[in-house]
Design an enzyme around this catalytic site. Structure first.
Site, PDB file in Angstrom:
ATOM      1  N   SER A  22       0.868  -1.165   0.000  1.00 14.40           N
ATOM      2  CA  SER A  22       0.000   0.000   0.000  1.00 14.40           C
ATOM      3  C   SER A  22       0.910   1.221   0.000  1.00 14.40           C
ATOM      4  O   SER A  22       2.087   1.130   0.367  1.00 14.40           O
ATOM      5  CB  SER A  22      -0.945  -0.001   1.207  1.00 14.40           C
ATOM      6  OG  SER A  22      -0.236  -0.150   2.418  1.00 14.40           O
ATOM      7  N   GLU A  24       1.388   5.595   0.694  1.00 17.50           N
ATOM      8  CA  GLU A  24       0.886   6.811   1.336  1.00 17.50           C
ATOM      9  C   GLU A  24       1.321   8.041   0.548  1.00 17.50           C
ATOM     10  O   GLU A  24       2.476   8.151   0.138  1.00 17.50           O
ATOM     11  CB  GLU A  24       1.411   6.909   2.771  1.00 17.50           C
ATOM     12  CG  GLU A  24       0.959   8.188   3.485  1.00 17.50           C
ATOM     13  CD  GLU A  24       1.490   8.284   4.899  1.00 17.50           C
ATOM     14  OE1 GLU A  24       1.071   7.439   5.717  1.00 17.50           O
ATOM     15  OE2 GLU A  24       2.323   9.168   5.178  1.00 17.50           O
ATOM     16  N   ASP A 116      -0.813  15.109  15.475  1.00 15.98           N
ATOM     17  CA  ASP A 116       0.124  15.960  16.206  1.00 15.98           C
ATOM     18  C   ASP A 116      -0.519  17.307  16.503  1.00 15.98           C
ATOM     19  O   ASP A 116      -1.371  17.785  15.740  1.00 15.98           O
ATOM     20  CB  ASP A 116       1.397  16.176  15.378  1.00 15.98           C
ATOM     21  CG  ASP A 116       2.150  14.881  15.141  1.00 15.98           C
ATOM     22  OD1 ASP A 116       2.253  14.080  16.097  1.00 15.98           O
ATOM     23  OD2 ASP A 116       2.625  14.669  14.009  1.00 15.98           O
ATOM     24  N   PHE A 226      13.005  13.573   9.913  1.00 23.88           N
ATOM     25  CA  PHE A 226      11.746  12.918  10.275  1.00 23.88           C
ATOM     26  C   PHE A 226      11.987  11.897  11.388  1.00 23.88           C
ATOM     27  O   PHE A 226      11.226  11.820  12.355  1.00 23.88           O
ATOM     28  CB  PHE A 226      11.149  12.191   9.066  1.00 23.88           C
ATOM     29  CG  PHE A 226      10.655  13.076   7.966  1.00 23.88           C
ATOM     30  CD1 PHE A 226      10.290  14.385   8.203  1.00 23.88           C
ATOM     31  CD2 PHE A 226      10.539  12.588   6.667  1.00 23.88           C
ATOM     32  CE1 PHE A 226       9.829  15.203   7.176  1.00 23.88           C
ATOM     33  CE2 PHE A 226      10.078  13.382   5.635  1.00 23.88           C
ATOM     34  CZ  PHE A 226       9.726  14.704   5.899  1.00 23.88           C
ATOM     35  N   HIS A 276       3.689  -1.134   3.767  1.00 26.62           N
ATOM     36  CA  HIS A 276       3.114   0.191   3.502  1.00 26.62           C
ATOM     37  C   HIS A 276       4.267   1.151   3.223  1.00 26.62           C
ATOM     38  O   HIS A 276       5.128   1.360   4.080  1.00 26.62           O
ATOM     39  CB  HIS A 276       2.320   0.657   4.722  1.00 26.62           C
ATOM     40  CG  HIS A 276       1.566   1.935   4.504  1.00 26.62           C
ATOM     41  ND1 HIS A 276       0.431   2.010   3.714  1.00 26.62           N
ATOM     42  CD2 HIS A 276       1.768   3.191   4.992  1.00 26.62           C
ATOM     43  CE1 HIS A 276      -0.022   3.249   3.723  1.00 26.62           C
ATOM     44  NE2 HIS A 276       0.765   3.982   4.481  1.00 26.62           N
TER      45      HIS A 276
END
Length: 304
Positions: A22, A24, A116, A226, A276
Site C-alpha cells: 500500500s 501513502e 500531532d 523525520f 506500507h
C-alpha cells in the site's frame, strides 16, 4: 527447491505467497505539486496496491485538500483510497461530519490517528475541547457511524510520548478493541526492532496485522530529520552508506533503492507479506524497489 517455493511443515513445497503493498501520499499545496502527485499515483497504480492513503495535516490543516484528493482517487482511478483522519483541532461533531462525508462519497477506508498538535511534533498534546480524546476514541466514533475498514498507527520503537512499553501497547490494544482492522507502523530501519515489537504485540494478545511502514530514503538529511522527530533510530552503518552522496543524486537513488529492497527482502524472508510505503509523493524510487522485489504490474499478473 526452486527460489520461488517455500517448504510447508509437512515437507511439501508450495508457491511463495505474493506480497501486497500500500502507498501513502500527502495532499498537494499547489498546481506543480498536484501534477507531481498525480504522476506518482498513475505510475504506482500499475502495481495494484491494496490501498493508497492520503495524509491529514496537523490540526486538520489539510482537511479539504485531503478530502478532494481522496474522492478524486476514488472517481478517476481503480485504486482503493484510504483517508487519514485525526482528533486534533475539531469537536466530535466536526469530525463525525467528515466521516459521514466520506461514507456518502463511497470511501470505505480510513486511517484513524490521534494526530500531532498544531504546533508540531514535540509539543504537548491536549484533546480538543469537545473533541475525541485519542485515536482509540476516534476509532470507536467511526465505528458508530459506518462500517469502514480502519487502520491505526503502531510504533516499533515506542511512541515518543509513551513513558513505557506497557503504556504504548495498552494504547494499541485500546485501538484494536475499539474496532481497528490493522496497524501500520511508523517507519523504521532496524528490522530487529520490528520483530521485537511484534513479539510484544502478540504477547499482549493483539492479533491484527501489523504492517511494516517503509520509507525510501529519497533525501537522507530530510528522512533523518523525520526520524529524529518520531523516535526512529538510524543505524550507524546505514548512515555510512549515504555519506558523501548529498551532491550525487544518481548514486544516492541507487543506494536508497538497494537499502529499501534489502530491508523488505529480509522481512519477507521472515514471513511478512504486507508493506506500507511512505512515498513522499515520489513514484520512481518506490516503483523501482517494488520491481526489484519481483512485484508485477496488473498487466503482467493478468497475463500470467
Amino acid at each position: 527447491m526452486r527460489d520461488d517455493e517455500v517448504k510447508t511443515t509437512n515437507g511439501q513445497a508450495e508457491p511463495e505467497r505474493e506480497f501486497r503493498v500500500s502507498f501513502e501520499f500527502f495532499p498537494p499545496k499547489n498546481e506543480a505539486m498536484e501534477r507531481s502527485l498525480w504522476e506518482a499515483i498513475k505510475k504506482l497504480e500499475a502495481l495494484d496496491p491494496a490501498f493508497v492513503s492520503v495524509t491529514y495535516g496537523a490540526g486538520g490543516s489539510t482537511r479539504e485538500r485531503t478530502h478532494s484528493t481522496v474522492t478524486r482517487i476514488l472517481k478517476e482511478t481503480g485504486l482503493t483510497p484510504a483517508a487519514h483522519l485525526t482528533c486534533v483541532g475539531a469537536e466530535r461533531g466536526e469530525v463525525d461530519d467528515v466521516v459521514r462525508a466520506y461514507d456518502k462519497a463511497g470511501v470505505r477506508n480510513i486511517v484513524a490517528l490521534r494526530g500531532d498538535p498544531p504546533e508540531g511534533v514535540g509539543s504537548a498534546y491536549a484533546p480538543h475541547p469537545g473533541g475525541y480524546e485519542n485515536a482509540a476514541d476516534l476509532v470507536g466514533g467511526i465505528r458508530k457511524i459506518a462500517d469502514f475498514d480502519i487502520s491505526v498507527a503502531a510504533y516499533p520503537e515506542k511512541h515518543p510520548e509513551s513513558p513505557d512499553w506497557e503504556t504504548d501497547l495498552a494504547m494499541l490494544a485500546a485501538k484494536v478493541d475499539a474496532g481497528a482492522d490493522r496497524a501500520i507502523t511508523q517507519f523504521f530501519f532496524d528490522n530487529s526492532a520490528y520483530f521485537r515489537y511484534l513479539d510484544r504485540v502478540r504477547a499482549r494478545g493483539i492479533d491484527v496485522p501489523v504492517v511494516p511502514g517503509i520509507v525510501p530514503i529519497v533525501n537522507f538529511k530530510r528522512v533523518a530529520g523525520f526520524a529524529g522527530k518520531c523516535g526512529a533510530s538510524i543505524p550507524p552503518e546505514l548512515a555510512a552508506r549515504f555519506e558523501g552522496l548529498d551532491d550525487d543524486p544518481e548514486t544516492h537513488a541507487l543506494v536508497a533503492a538497494a537499502v529499501a529492497a534489502e530491508q523488505v527482502a529480509e522481512l519477507r524472508d521472515q514471513g511478512i507479506d504486507q508493506f506500507h510505503f511512505y512515498t513522499l509523493n515520489r513514484a520512481e524510487l518506490v516503483y523501482a524497489i517494488c520491481r526489484l522485489l519481483g512485484l508485477g504490474t496488473k498487466t503482467e499478473k493478468a497475463a500470467a
